[in-house]
Scaffold this motif. Structure first.
Motif, PDB file in Angstrom:
ATOM      1  N   LYS A  59      23.227  29.100   7.775  1.00  0.00           N
ATOM      2  CA  LYS A  59      23.435  27.680   8.053  1.00  0.00           C
ATOM      3  C   LYS A  59      22.742  27.329   9.364  1.00  0.00           C
ATOM      4  O   LYS A  59      22.932  28.016  10.375  1.00  0.00           O
ATOM      5  N   TYR A  81      21.290  26.467   4.444  1.00  0.00           N
ATOM      6  CA  TYR A  81      21.958  25.170   4.501  1.00  0.00           C
ATOM      7  C   TYR A  81      21.604  24.513   5.827  1.00  0.00           C
ATOM      8  O   TYR A  81      21.594  25.173   6.873  1.00  0.00           O
ATOM      9  N   PHE A  93      25.648  18.493   3.778  1.00  0.00           N
ATOM     10  CA  PHE A  93      24.700  19.579   3.996  1.00  0.00           C
ATOM     11  C   PHE A  93      23.581  19.515   2.959  1.00  0.00           C
ATOM     12  O   PHE A  93      23.798  19.101   1.818  1.00  0.00           O
ATOM     13  N   VAL A 129      28.914  31.687   4.308  1.00  0.00           N
ATOM     14  CA  VAL A 129      27.803  31.742   5.265  1.00  0.00           C
ATOM     15  C   VAL A 129      27.872  33.035   6.064  1.00  0.00           C
ATOM     16  O   VAL A 129      28.915  33.375   6.633  1.00  0.00           O
TER      17      VAL A 129
END
Length: 238
Positions: A59, A81, A93, A129
């Motif tokens: 992320k 992301y 996102f 994540v």
């Protein structure tokens, strides 16, 4: 001086220092997460670390300084992301899958290309994540950091934490110029998170272990801030 004023003083000092030392590719960094000279080298240094090699889902933030990180992640076949700028969408996102790029990773990683082509997703449709990469204005060696003051990165992590998408093994890293790393303590509030790793073009700093916020700290959000972020406004009204 209250805590917000203290943060502002430090931000202003770092922004001015980066410009006076020609550490940024262009002036006008005040009020922003600064892009910095050596951002590509910092990204490449990050990519040598075991935390990066283990990560399959990363992320990132939309900031220009972390664009090289996004490019390397996509080039390596990671699922990426990226937060919608200012979280200004009900699906907050973007999901960038390497198999669907249709262009070189360096181009696909540019914010304007992501915004125009990548699908948006809510946290309920995201995968867990492994690595979080954030931008900073200043960061101390114990992992405390200052963003630009809008609080979006804190909210992003709060959303992911509440959705069960972060685990104790998820590493949080920031890539910065060496001038953004300071020795003094940074003022912190309940919603502020710390990073596990600081990566500069020349150095990797491993920060001591620390507790993380358990989610969104509603008491530290104004009504205007909640109203400006659709996913929070929907929760508040529900």
């Amino acid at each position: 001086m209250d805590i917000n004023q203290a943060k502002t003083v430090i931000r202003d000092r770092i922004w001015a220092l980066l410009e006076s030392e020609n550490a940024v590719p262009e002036p006008g960094v005040h009020g922003r997460i600064p892009n910095f000279n050596g951002a590509e080298q910092a990204a490449r240094r990050l990519a040598t670390l075991p935390e990066w090699r283990r990560a399959q889902v990363i992320k990132t933030v939309p900031d220009r300084a972390q664009e090289p990180v996004r490019a390397l992640a996509l080039e390596a076949g990671r699922l990426v992301y990226m937060a919608v700028p200012r979280l200004a969408a009900q699906l907050p996102f973007y999901e960038i899958a390497p198999e669907s790029l249709g262009r070189p990773a360096a181009e696909a990683a540019a914010k304007h290309n992501i915004v125009s082509t990548a699908p948006q997703v809510g946290v309920e449709d995201m995968q867990p994540v492994d690595l979080v990469v954030c931008g900073s204005v200043a960061v101390s060696r114990n992992g405390a950091r200052l963003g630009k003051g809008a609080g979006y990165s804190d909210i992003e992590l709060g959303l992911l934490q509440e959705a069960g998408l972060l685990s104790p093994s998820t590493s949080i890293v920031t890539t910065v110029h060496r001038l953004q790393v300071i020795e003094e303590p940074l003022p912190e509030m309940t919603h502020d998170f710390r990073v596990d790793l600081i990566v500069t073009p020349d150095e990797v700093i491993r920060c001591p272990a620390h507790p993380r916020p358990s989610g969104i700290v509603w008491d530290e959000l104004t009504e205007d801030k909640i109203a400006s972020i659709p996913v929070l406004a929907a929760r508040a009204s529900g």
